[in-house]
Design a protein around this motif. Structure first.
Motif: not given
Length: 345
Positions: A247-250, A280-284, A295-299
């Motif tokens: 949850l906190y990564s992406c 959306c923010g954070g790393n993967c 990459q972190c993208v909105p779903s």
């Protein structure tokens, strides 16, 4: 024999006239090409540098007539002195292809601040003439784009001149009434107020209480979608460490966005000028997919309505039109880690 000679002479004269006409046409083509090249750079990756030491102007090709289609022209104005600014003033004759859904997608003229890449404004249509623009430093960039359909007239003409910073600083809210300020300077003044009451008192010192009451009259025109679509909080289970990391990564996070920049609106001022949105923010780092770069993208993306105060110059008269209005901003509800280049996962 005499008749044959006359025919040869006539043919020679006709050929000479035809050759002269062809040469004239070719010359005019080269002349037009040269003029077009001098007016800008027909390459979006390059720009024409103009050293500004006196007043001048740039314009769309063939101004004030219909501009050509399928063009990209870029100018960078650079003041000869470092400690000065450049002011742009649009000619009253302004007309480009109309926007779609209030967005200039096709033909437009755009002004950019080169120091940080900020777009000061993008304009099209012919409803209103763009306001004055002032650079933050001694440079400013202008870009004109026309697509392959529906050119318009008269195009645009932008006059430029040097402004000494001390002069511009003197043109402050304490010297001029708000309605007499350029829209960008007024926007800077508006954002400095921390309460709506102080803002209205500044805009309308003689009748601020009446204006404040009018804003909150419970009429159906003023009750916007922000009252209908309320925010819903989500309860998240953080018991599992793995779930917590995921949850906190992406994950959707609060980001502050400028309403004017988000909506690309240069004809209005909004208060408050910035709003919080979920993006959306954070790393993967623990990407579930087998790929080199994740990459972190909105779903899941939704639009939420926020009610804000909108200030617009009145047409033809001095003053500001004040109203509560809804602005729709994108919020990212859910995010996923996906391989770069495969937004669908």
């Amino acid at each position: 024999m005499l008749l044959f000679g006359l025919l040869l002479l006539t043919s020679a004269l006709a050929g000479q006239r035809h050759g002269t006409q062809a040469e004239s046409n070719l010359s005019s083509k080269f002349q037009y090409s040269s003029n077009k090249e001098q007016n800008g750079v027909q390459d979006p990756q390059h720009e024409r540098i103009i050293t500004v030491s006196t007043n001048g102007s740039i314009h769309s090709p063939r101004f004030p007539h219909t501009y050509p289609r399928n063009m990209v022209l870029v100018w960078r104005l650079v003041a000869a002195e470092e400690n000065v600014w450049i002011q742009l003033t649009f000619d009253e004759r302004f007309g480009l292809e109309d926007p779609e859904d209030d967005i200039c997608k096709y033909d437009f003229v755009e002004v950019e601040e080169p120091s940080d890449g900020t777009i000061l404004g993008r304009w099209c249509g012919s409803g209103t003439v763009p306001g004055k623009q002032i650079s933050k430093g001694n440079q400013i960039r202008i870009r004109f784009v026309s697509d392959e359909y529906f050119p318009s007239e008269p195009g645009f003409c932008i006059h430029y001149n040097i402004v000494v910073p001390q002069f511009t600083e003197a043109v402050s809210p304490s010297v001029l009434p708000p309605s007499a300020l350029p829209l960008d300077l007024l926007n800077n003044a508006v954002t400095a107020f921390s309460t709506l009451e102080d803002l209205i008192r500044y805009l309308e010192p003689d009748r601020w209480q009446l204006d404040l009451e009018d804003l909150y009259r419970p009429t159906w025109q003023l009750l916007g979608k922000a009252f209908v679509f309320g925010r819903k909080s989500r309860v998240v289970d953080l018991n599992l460490l793995k779930e917590e990391v995921r949850l906190y990564s992406c994950t959707p996070r609060n980001f502050s966005v400028s309403i004017r920049e988000e909506l690309k609106r240069t004809d209005s001022i909004f208060w408050p000028g910035c709003l919080l949105v979920k993006r959306c923010g954070g790393n993967c780092a623990c990407c579930p997919h087998n790929c080199k770069e994740c990459q972190c993208v909105p779903s899941k993306v939704t639009k939420k309505y926020h009610e804000v105060l909108q200030l617009r110059p009145k047409s033809g008269v001095r003053g500001l039109h004040k109203s509560l209005t809804d602005v729709a901003l994108e919020h990212h509800e859910e995010c996923d880690c996906v391989c770069r280049g495969h937004a669908g996962g």
